[in-house]
Design an enzyme around this catalytic site. Structure first.
Site, PDB file in Angstrom:
ATOM      1  N   LYS A   1       0.863  -1.188   0.000  1.00  0.00           N
ATOM      2  CA  LYS A   1       0.000   0.000   0.000  1.00  0.00           C
ATOM      3  C   LYS A   1       0.899   1.238   0.000  1.00  0.00           C
ATOM      4  CE  LYS A   1      -3.702   2.541   0.673  1.00  0.00           C
ATOM      5  NZ  LYS A   1      -4.610   2.772  -0.468  1.00  0.00           N
TER       6      LYS A   1
ATOM      7  N   CYS B   1      -2.730   9.884  -6.149  1.00  0.00           N
ATOM      8  CA  CYS B   1      -3.858   9.532  -5.269  1.00  0.00           C
ATOM      9  C   CYS B   1      -4.903  10.645  -5.330  1.00  0.00           C
ATOM     10  CB  CYS B   1      -3.413   9.331  -3.829  1.00  0.00           C
ATOM     11  SG  CYS B   1      -4.845   8.979  -2.776  1.00  0.00           S
TER      12      CYS B   1
HETATM   13  N1  OXC Z   1      -5.662   5.642  -5.471  1.00  0.00           N
HETATM   14  C1  OXC Z   1      -4.648   5.858  -4.614  1.00  0.00           C
HETATM   15  O1  OXC Z   1      -3.564   6.207  -5.033  1.00  0.00           O
HETATM   16  N2  OXC Z   1      -4.886   5.691  -3.295  1.00  0.00           N
HETATM   17  C2  OXC Z   1      -6.094   5.150  -2.824  1.00  0.00           C
HETATM   18  N3  OXC Z   1      -7.129   5.166  -3.751  1.00  0.00           N
HETATM   19  C3  OXC Z   1      -6.887   5.336  -5.080  1.00  0.00           C
HETATM   20  O2  OXC Z   1      -7.758   5.246  -5.904  1.00  0.00           O
HETATM   21  C4  OXC Z   1      -6.453   5.693  -1.467  1.00  0.00           C
HETATM   22  O3  OXC Z   1      -5.829   5.285  -0.489  1.00  0.00           O
HETATM   23  O4  OXC Z   1      -7.340   6.541  -1.359  1.00  0.00           O
END
Ligand code: OXC
Length: 312
Positions: A46, A130
């Protein structure tokens, strides 16, 4: 015929060109071990920030038959946690990629400087896209800021570096972004993050389906495959040959993976479908891709990578 799905990303070898997108189910050690134990070709974390983040209020993820919308807001355990997992991740004998999404340039530099000292990190995917942190615009849509970031992060010595891009929609933007990226020693780009700030509505309830930002969030899944393919194709054509393109967006079966590779992807990442199906998706999609390659008489992905034909 022995069919080979191996590939390289930033000169790092992967036995299978299919792995997880940074996003769903890659936040905790448990998630990352599950990916390690699966047939995924690599483990990708993540996106990490400087400090642990709880993310946005729930509900923040929703899916229907066409795909997903999320406004997670980067919930993650902080970069030090992902760095501390490197030793235990070694047992999976596959690359360990760390995604980084610092909330400022200074944060990104602090995180990258540290990760560059952790030798078992295979490569870093810097998330410039993001859409879900209120007050933090997507760097990938601010070309001057993107250059300021690349100036600084590329001055650091260390692991192979790639960037995760938002989807672009206008031909001039593909050229402008490619011209910027071609100036820097990045080694891969991941196309694409979710399409930011979409809106999905529950007609019965006459209501949005996720809570943050009045229902606005990043859209993934089938909804975005044509956009993802267009971005993979354009960047494959426009970027230097030594920058690998990784495809992400709307891949739920072997044919979708084939399409991304045909457009030029060296590897593909699974987001929405991994969230739906769990780690079994990596083996299933790989088997489907192998079956399709067999039908077509292809032995390795280089036999068709980037070879999409136009109509004369
Ligand atoms: N893309 C991101 O880079 N992060 C996540 N969602 C997304 O669509 C997030 O954590 O919101």
């Amino acid at each position: 015929m022995n069919i080979d799905l191996s590939t390289t990303v930033a000169e790092v070898s992967l036995e299978n060109c299919i792995y997880n997108a940074s996003g769903p189910l890659c936040t905790t050690a448990e998630h990352l071990h599950a990916i390690g134990e699966s047939q995924a070709g690599a483990i990708l974390t993540k996106s990490a920030t400087l400090e642990l983040r709880e993310g946005n209020p729930q509900p923040r993820y929703y899916e229907n038959d066409l795909g997903s919308i999320n406004s997670m807001g980067l919930p993650n355990k902080g970069y030090a946690y992902y760095a501390s997992l490197v030793a235990e991740m070694q047992k999976h004998a596959k690359p360990y990629f760390v995604s980084v999404s610092g909330l400022s340039l200074e944060n990104n530099l602090t995180i990258l400087k540290h990760l560059n000292t952790v030798k078992e990190v295979s490569a870093i995917e810097l998330n410039l896209s993001c859409p879900n942190v209120p007050g933090k615009p997507q760097t990938g849509y601010d070309f001057e800021q993107m250059q300021r970031v690349l100036d600084k992060v590329c001055a650091l010595e260390g692991h192979p570096l790639g960037v995760k891009l938002p989807p672009y929609f206008d031909i001039i933007h593909f050229h402008q972004v490619a011209d910027i990226l071609n100036k820097y020693p990045i080694q891969f780009v991941t196309c694409v993050n979710s399409i930011g700030n979409g809106l999905v509505i529950d007609v019965d309830a006459e209501q949005v389906v996720i809570k943050p930002k009045h229902g606005f969030g990043g859209v993934g899944g089938d909804y975005i495959k044509p956009t993802a393919l267009a971005n993979v194709r354009k960047f494959f054509v426009l970027l230097r040959d030594d920058i690998d393109v990784i495809g992400c967006g709307g891949i739920k079966n072997g044919r979708d993976a084939f399409e991304h590779i045909l457009c030029g992807a060296s590897a593909v990442q699974i987001g929405t479908q991994y969230m739906r199906e769990g780690t079994g998706c990596f083996e299933r999609i790989a088997n489907e891709l192998v079956a399709l390659m067999q039908e077509k008489g292809y032995q390795s992905i280089t036999d068709f990578k980037g070879k999409l034909k136009s109509i004369d």
